[in-house]
Each structure stands twice: as structure tokens, then as C-alpha cells.
Motif scaffolding. Sequence first.
Motif, PDB file in Angstrom:
ATOM      1  N   ALA A 146      76.104 -67.028  16.465  1.00 49.40           N
ATOM      2  CA  ALA A 146      76.412 -67.811  15.267  1.00 49.40           C
ATOM      3  C   ALA A 146      77.873 -68.257  15.266  1.00 49.40           C
ATOM      4  CB  ALA A 146      76.099 -66.996  14.012  1.00 49.40           C
ATOM      5  N   ILE A 147      78.772 -67.352  15.597  1.00 42.60           N
ATOM      6  CA  ILE A 147      80.203 -67.688  15.573  1.00 42.60           C
ATOM      7  C   ILE A 147      80.555 -68.615  16.734  1.00 42.60           C
ATOM      8  CG2 ILE A 147      82.509 -66.678  15.827  1.00 42.60           C
ATOM      9  CD1 ILE A 147      81.396 -64.278  14.149  1.00 42.60           C
ATOM     10  N   LEU A 148      79.940 -68.432  17.890  1.00 40.54           N
ATOM     11  CA  LEU A 148      80.184 -69.354  19.000  1.00 40.54           C
ATOM     12  C   LEU A 148      79.739 -70.775  18.628  1.00 40.54           C
ATOM     13  CD1 LEU A 148      79.144 -67.301  22.174  1.00 40.54           C
ATOM     14  CD2 LEU A 148      81.439 -67.737  21.286  1.00 40.54           C
ATOM     15  N   ARG A 149      78.599 -70.888  17.960  1.00 38.89           N
ATOM     16  CA  ARG A 149      78.140 -72.225  17.544  1.00 38.89           C
ATOM     17  C   ARG A 149      79.106 -72.837  16.532  1.00 38.89           C
ATOM     18  NH1 ARG A 149      74.431 -74.864  13.885  1.00 38.89           N
ATOM     19  NH2 ARG A 149      73.239 -76.496  14.958  1.00 38.89           N
ATOM     20  N   LEU A 150      79.602 -72.017  15.615  1.00 39.66           N
ATOM     21  CA  LEU A 150      80.596 -72.504  14.652  1.00 39.66           C
ATOM     22  C   LEU A 150      81.823 -73.048  15.372  1.00 39.66           C
ATOM     23  CD1 LEU A 150      81.770 -72.783  11.773  1.00 39.66           C
ATOM     24  CD2 LEU A 150      82.529 -70.399  11.974  1.00 39.66           C
ATOM     25  N   PHE A 151      82.314 -72.287  16.351  1.00 41.72           N
ATOM     26  CA  PHE A 151      83.493 -72.726  17.106  1.00 41.72           C
ATOM     27  C   PHE A 151      83.205 -74.011  17.881  1.00 41.72           C
ATOM     28  CE2 PHE A 151      85.581 -68.226  17.564  1.00 41.72           C
ATOM     29  CZ  PHE A 151      85.853 -68.233  16.215  1.00 41.72           C
ATOM     30  N   ALA A 152      82.012 -74.082  18.472  1.00 44.73           N
ATOM     31  CA  ALA A 152      81.663 -75.259  19.277  1.00 44.73           C
ATOM     32  C   ALA A 152      81.639 -76.534  18.444  1.00 44.73           C
ATOM     33  CB  ALA A 152      80.312 -75.040  19.956  1.00 44.73           C
ATOM     34  N   GLN A 153      81.423 -76.388  17.146  1.00 44.80           N
ATOM     35  CA  GLN A 153      81.352 -77.547  16.259  1.00 44.80           C
ATOM     36  C   GLN A 153      82.682 -77.840  15.556  1.00 44.80           C
ATOM     37  OE1 GLN A 153      78.134 -76.510  13.615  1.00 44.80           O
ATOM     38  NE2 GLN A 153      76.546 -77.210  15.037  1.00 44.80           N
ATOM     39  N   SER A 154      83.724 -77.101  15.881  1.00 46.38           N
ATOM     40  CA  SER A 154      84.956 -77.156  15.086  1.00 46.38           C
ATOM     41  C   SER A 154      86.110 -77.879  15.762  1.00 46.38           C
ATOM     42  CB  SER A 154      85.383 -75.727  14.703  1.00 46.38           C
ATOM     43  OG  SER A 154      84.401 -75.096  13.911  1.00 46.38           O
ATOM     44  N   GLN A 155      85.871 -78.582  16.855  1.00 51.21           N
ATOM     45  CA  GLN A 155      86.888 -79.394  17.533  1.00 51.21           C
ATOM     46  C   GLN A 155      88.176 -78.580  17.788  1.00 51.21           C
ATOM     47  OE1 GLN A 155      86.888 -82.641  14.600  1.00 51.21           O
ATOM     48  NE2 GLN A 155      85.978 -83.965  16.163  1.00 51.21           N
ATOM     49  N   LEU A 156      88.005 -77.521  18.536  1.00 46.82           N
ATOM     50  CA  LEU A 156      89.119 -76.599  18.803  1.00 46.82           C
ATOM     51  C   LEU A 156      89.834 -76.962  20.100  1.00 46.82           C
ATOM     52  CD1 LEU A 156      87.274 -73.290  17.857  1.00 46.82           C
ATOM     53  CD2 LEU A 156      88.865 -74.601  16.436  1.00 46.82           C
ATOM     54  N   ASP A 157      91.089 -76.535  20.187  1.00 46.24           N
ATOM     55  CA  ASP A 157      91.880 -76.712  21.412  1.00 46.24           C
ATOM     56  C   ASP A 157      91.796 -75.486  22.317  1.00 46.24           C
ATOM     57  OD1 ASP A 157      92.985 -79.270  20.667  1.00 46.24           O
ATOM     58  OD2 ASP A 157      94.225 -78.180  19.215  1.00 46.24           O
ATOM     59  N   CYS A 158      91.445 -74.340  21.725  1.00 51.46           N
ATOM     60  CA  CYS A 158      91.315 -73.105  22.516  1.00 51.46           C
ATOM     61  C   CYS A 158      90.432 -72.134  21.753  1.00 51.46           C
ATOM     62  CB  CYS A 158      92.692 -72.476  22.767  1.00 51.46           C
ATOM     63  SG  CYS A 158      92.634 -71.002  23.818  1.00 51.46           S
ATOM     64  N   VAL A 159      89.633 -71.381  22.498  1.00 52.59           N
ATOM     65  CA  VAL A 159      88.772 -70.350  21.914  1.00 52.59           C
ATOM     66  C   VAL A 159      89.150 -69.006  22.532  1.00 52.59           C
ATOM     67  CG1 VAL A 159      86.396 -69.494  21.764  1.00 52.59           C
ATOM     68  CG2 VAL A 159      86.868 -71.926  21.448  1.00 52.59           C
ATOM     69  N   ILE A 160      89.402 -68.010  21.674  1.00 52.58           N
ATOM     70  CA  ILE A 160      89.769 -66.660  22.110  1.00 52.58           C
ATOM     71  C   ILE A 160      88.667 -65.716  21.646  1.00 52.58           C
ATOM     72  CG2 ILE A 160      91.500 -64.824  21.996  1.00 52.58           C
ATOM     73  CD1 ILE A 160      93.481 -67.066  21.029  1.00 52.58           C
ATOM     74  N   LEU A 161      88.071 -64.987  22.575  1.00 51.32           N
ATOM     75  CA  LEU A 161      86.929 -64.129  22.280  1.00 51.32           C
ATOM     76  C   LEU A 161      87.223 -62.698  22.698  1.00 51.32           C
ATOM     77  CD1 LEU A 161      84.166 -66.480  23.759  1.00 51.32           C
ATOM     78  CD2 LEU A 161      84.950 -66.398  21.376  1.00 51.32           C
ATOM     79  N   GLU A 162      87.074 -61.772  21.772  1.00 54.63           N
ATOM     80  CA  GLU A 162      87.258 -60.351  22.081  1.00 54.63           C
ATOM     81  C   GLU A 162      85.922 -59.731  22.461  1.00 54.63           C
ATOM     82  OE1 GLU A 162      88.624 -56.123  19.995  1.00 54.63           O
ATOM     83  OE2 GLU A 162      88.719 -57.983  18.834  1.00 54.63           O
ATOM     84  N   VAL A 163      85.895 -59.037  23.585  1.00 57.91           N
ATOM     85  CA  VAL A 163      84.698 -58.318  24.016  1.00 57.91           C
ATOM     86  C   VAL A 163      84.392 -57.212  23.006  1.00 57.91           C
ATOM     87  CG1 VAL A 163      83.800 -56.749  25.782  1.00 57.91           C
ATOM     88  CG2 VAL A 163      85.007 -58.841  26.449  1.00 57.91           C
ATOM     89  N   GLY A 164      83.115 -57.051  22.681  1.00 55.39           N
ATOM     90  CA  GLY A 164      82.730 -55.984  21.770  1.00 55.39           C
ATOM     91  C   GLY A 164      82.705 -54.632  22.450  1.00 55.39           C
ATOM     92  N   LEU A 165      82.001 -54.550  23.595  1.00 58.81           N
ATOM     93  CA  LEU A 165      81.864 -53.281  24.312  1.00 58.81           C
ATOM     94  C   LEU A 165      81.682 -53.575  25.794  1.00 58.81           C
ATOM     95  CD1 LEU A 165      79.597 -50.319  23.157  1.00 58.81           C
ATOM     96  CD2 LEU A 165      79.770 -50.965  25.548  1.00 58.81           C
ATOM     97  N   GLY A 166      82.503 -52.966  26.619  1.00 63.96           N
ATOM     98  CA  GLY A 166      82.368 -53.143  28.068  1.00 63.96           C
ATOM     99  C   GLY A 166      82.863 -54.501  28.512  1.00 63.96           C
ATOM    100  N   GLY A 167      81.939 -55.331  28.968  1.00 68.29           N
ATOM    101  CA  GLY A 167      82.312 -56.651  29.470  1.00 68.29           C
ATOM    102  C   GLY A 167      81.146 -57.321  30.161  1.00 68.29           C
ATOM    103  N   ARG A 168      80.650 -56.705  31.208  1.00 65.56           N
ATOM    104  CA  ARG A 168      79.617 -57.318  32.054  1.00 65.56           C
ATOM    105  C   ARG A 168      78.387 -57.709  31.251  1.00 65.56           C
ATOM    106  NH1 ARG A 168      75.297 -55.231  35.195  1.00 65.56           N
ATOM    107  NH2 ARG A 168      75.780 -53.145  34.424  1.00 65.56           N
ATOM    108  N   LEU A 169      77.937 -56.852  30.335  1.00 62.51           N
ATOM    109  CA  LEU A 169      76.723 -57.107  29.575  1.00 62.51           C
ATOM    110  C   LEU A 169      77.008 -57.452  28.113  1.00 62.51           C
ATOM    111  CD1 LEU A 169      74.438 -54.259  30.998  1.00 62.51           C
ATOM    112  CD2 LEU A 169      74.569 -56.663  31.702  1.00 62.51           C
ATOM    113  N   ASP A 170      78.268 -57.644  27.756  1.00 61.64           N
ATOM    114  CA  ASP A 170      78.609 -57.979  26.380  1.00 61.64           C
ATOM    115  C   ASP A 170      78.211 -59.419  26.079  1.00 61.64           C
ATOM    116  OD1 ASP A 170      80.353 -56.904  23.974  1.00 61.64           O
ATOM    117  OD2 ASP A 170      80.893 -59.012  24.269  1.00 61.64           O
TER     118      ASP A 170
END
Length: 408
Positions: free
Chosen positions: A100-124
Motif C-alpha cells: 500500500a505504501i509503495l503504491r502511494l509513493f509510486a503515485q506521488s512524483q518523488l525524487d527519491c524513495v527510502i525504504l527501511e527493511v522490516g526484518l532480515g533483508g532477503r525475504l523482506d
Amino acid sequence: MGLERVAQVKDRLGIHFDCPVIIVGGTNGKGSTCAMLESILLQAGYRVGLYTSPHLLDFNERARINGELASNEMLTEQFAAVEAQRGDVSLTYFEFTTLAILRLFAQSQLDCVILEVGLGGRLDAVNVLDADVAIVTSIDIDHTEYLGNTREQIGFEKAGIFRPGKTAICGDPVPPQSLIDHAQAIAADLWIFGRDYNYSGDKQQWNYGGRSQRRNSLGYPSLRGANQLLNASAALAALEALRQRLPVGAQEVRNGLVMVELPGRFQVLPGRPTVVLDVAHNPHAAATLAQNLRNMGFHPYTYAVFGAMQDKDIDGVIAHLKDIVDHWCLTDLPLPRAASAEQLKQRLIDAGVVPQTGAGTERSIETFSSPAAAFENARSRAGENDRIAVFGSFLTVAGVMEARKRSP
């Protein structure tokens, strides 16, 4: 669990980004690194989307656009879109909200997106995107039931956010060989702290040195704590790697570091007694908290408001703080997997923490049903020159923040 389900729904939703994507993983320091990146880029005039987790008080904290929390209306529109497109695909709470939040960002005409991993990395779930720059801040023992119980196993899971030919930054001064090997195996462009970038400084200012960029005479980040220069230098390495697409000036870096805010990370509240909020919930973070508390100067007594999950290394956390804390105010937490205050009390006793009385040698252990009650007890007993350290689970810190909001 795999990323197939998340990727399937992501494609149905048409989520993609033309702007740079920075993904930040690691055992500790993720949130601070993300906050510094966001602050600097905002100072440089860029439109930035920042996704972090978990939240402390409001879910909206997880999604920030241009420095502002996403509104309820923005989020519920995206929740409805994910629900409509997922069909018969089952999603976890984290996967659903991430999409949901990725879709919000994709529609928001951003210059940069910063995403924090929730747990681990490979399967997050955030790893469903390909990062232009991936940062692993630190690697230590946590979430062993999912990631393994050695730094080598955990390092491999964290390195799963690296991508072939893209910048991969490791801010851990002693990176596991598994992380290095994985980066080499996929031909990622690995930047290692101490080899590809570094920092130096004195009590007044510090300097960053990267592969082809230096930044001198920087003020210390407003986020307090011994590890923040490690986090700040990893953030500056990411910006160096992206300098052709997101150029940032020296003054914008200085302003961003000075103005960055992040609740609950060695956050020292104004007033007396001194109150410190820190979401330290594993031994690595507890060691840093202990060092930061020692660096604060003399306080006659230190009170701890402490609550934790059963699956954490509670003994490891206690080991770093038992010689600093005089009075323990232990709290239950409103989750089935939380350790009870009585269980925490027994862990303290097993670690050699024994209540005692006598001028200058007072020690106590009390148990409470909520963080608010534990904090109120600590505040009622602490003198104005004492301090109260609130730490452990996010729920411990959030419970005290909520109580203070109701009754400052």
C-alpha cells in the motif's frame, strides 16, 4: 515465505519507480540512517518518500512524503487498492501495508524513495524492489528464529538486498565474510566502511571521506549516541554513489544532519529528572545504550523502565546494563509474546541483581502492569538529578510516550 506473492500483487498494482530507490537494512541503525538521508535530501529540495517500521504511536508514522506523515485518506485509498488487486493471494500484515505504501509513493512524483527493511533483508517485502543503493548498517544477533543464530548466517540474509552492478554499502566495521562473498558473487559494487569510505573528527566537528568525495567541517548529527557517525557516514556514502542523479551541497548536508529527528533513539527529553527513550531491544543496541549512558556524566541514581519480548536475548540486554541501573521498573506489555514483568524480574535475579538498601547503595526491582505505571513509579521516586532510561521493546517506549502525551 518467499517474495513471489508480494511480487505478484506488486505487478498487478503497477508499482514501479523511475527515481532512485535506497533500501536500508541492518540489525541496528536502520531508522537513524533513513532519517538522516531523508533530512539531507529534504534540505536539498528533493521530494522524498520514507517508509519505516514499526511505528511508535500512529501507523501513519510509517509513511512520510516530503517530511509529512501520510494522511488517513491517502493510506485507506491504497489499502483498498491492494485489497482489490490481491485476489486470492494471501498477504501478511507487513506485506499488505508495504504494498500500500509503495503504491502511494509510486503515485506521488518523488525524487527519491527510502525504504527501511522490516526484518532480515532477503525475504523482506521491501526487497521486492531493486535498490539503486542498498545499505546494511550493522550485523548482530537478533531474530534468530528467522535469520539464523550466527553473524555469518544473518549477514547473508541482510546482504539479500544487494543487486548486481548496484552500490552495496556495509556500515559494519567488521562485516561477516558471508556478506562480502554474496556481494562478490552477484557482482554488486561493495563499499566497506574503513576501506571505501570513512570518517574522522574531534569534539567540535567531523569529516567524511569516500571514494571520490570529501565532506569536511561537518557538525555532529542531532541524533545522539556513539554510533551515529557510523550511520551518518553510510548515509553520505549512499549520497556520494548517487551524486550524479541527486547532487547535494555541503551546506545542505550540514543542515540535514543538524535538523534530523527520530523519536526513541537515545532521545533525551528536556526537564528533570533526565529521561532517555531508546528502543534498544537486543544486546548490540543495549551495549550502545550503556556506552551512551556512561558518556552522559554523573547521576546519583539511574531508574530503568524495561519491557521486552520473550524471543529476545533478554539476558544479553541485562548484562550490558545491570551495572548502570540502580532501580528497575519492569513492565508487562500488551502482546502474547511479551515477557511478563515477573519473568524479567527472575532474569535480573539470575544475573546477580539483588535489591538492597543503604545510602549510596540502593537497588530495587519493582514490577508493573504497563509502561505508564512503571514510568510513573520511576518519576515519583527519582530526584531531579537522577535519570530514567526507558528501553526495550518499541511497545515500552511507545507506552511511556503515550502516557507523557496524556500527562506531560
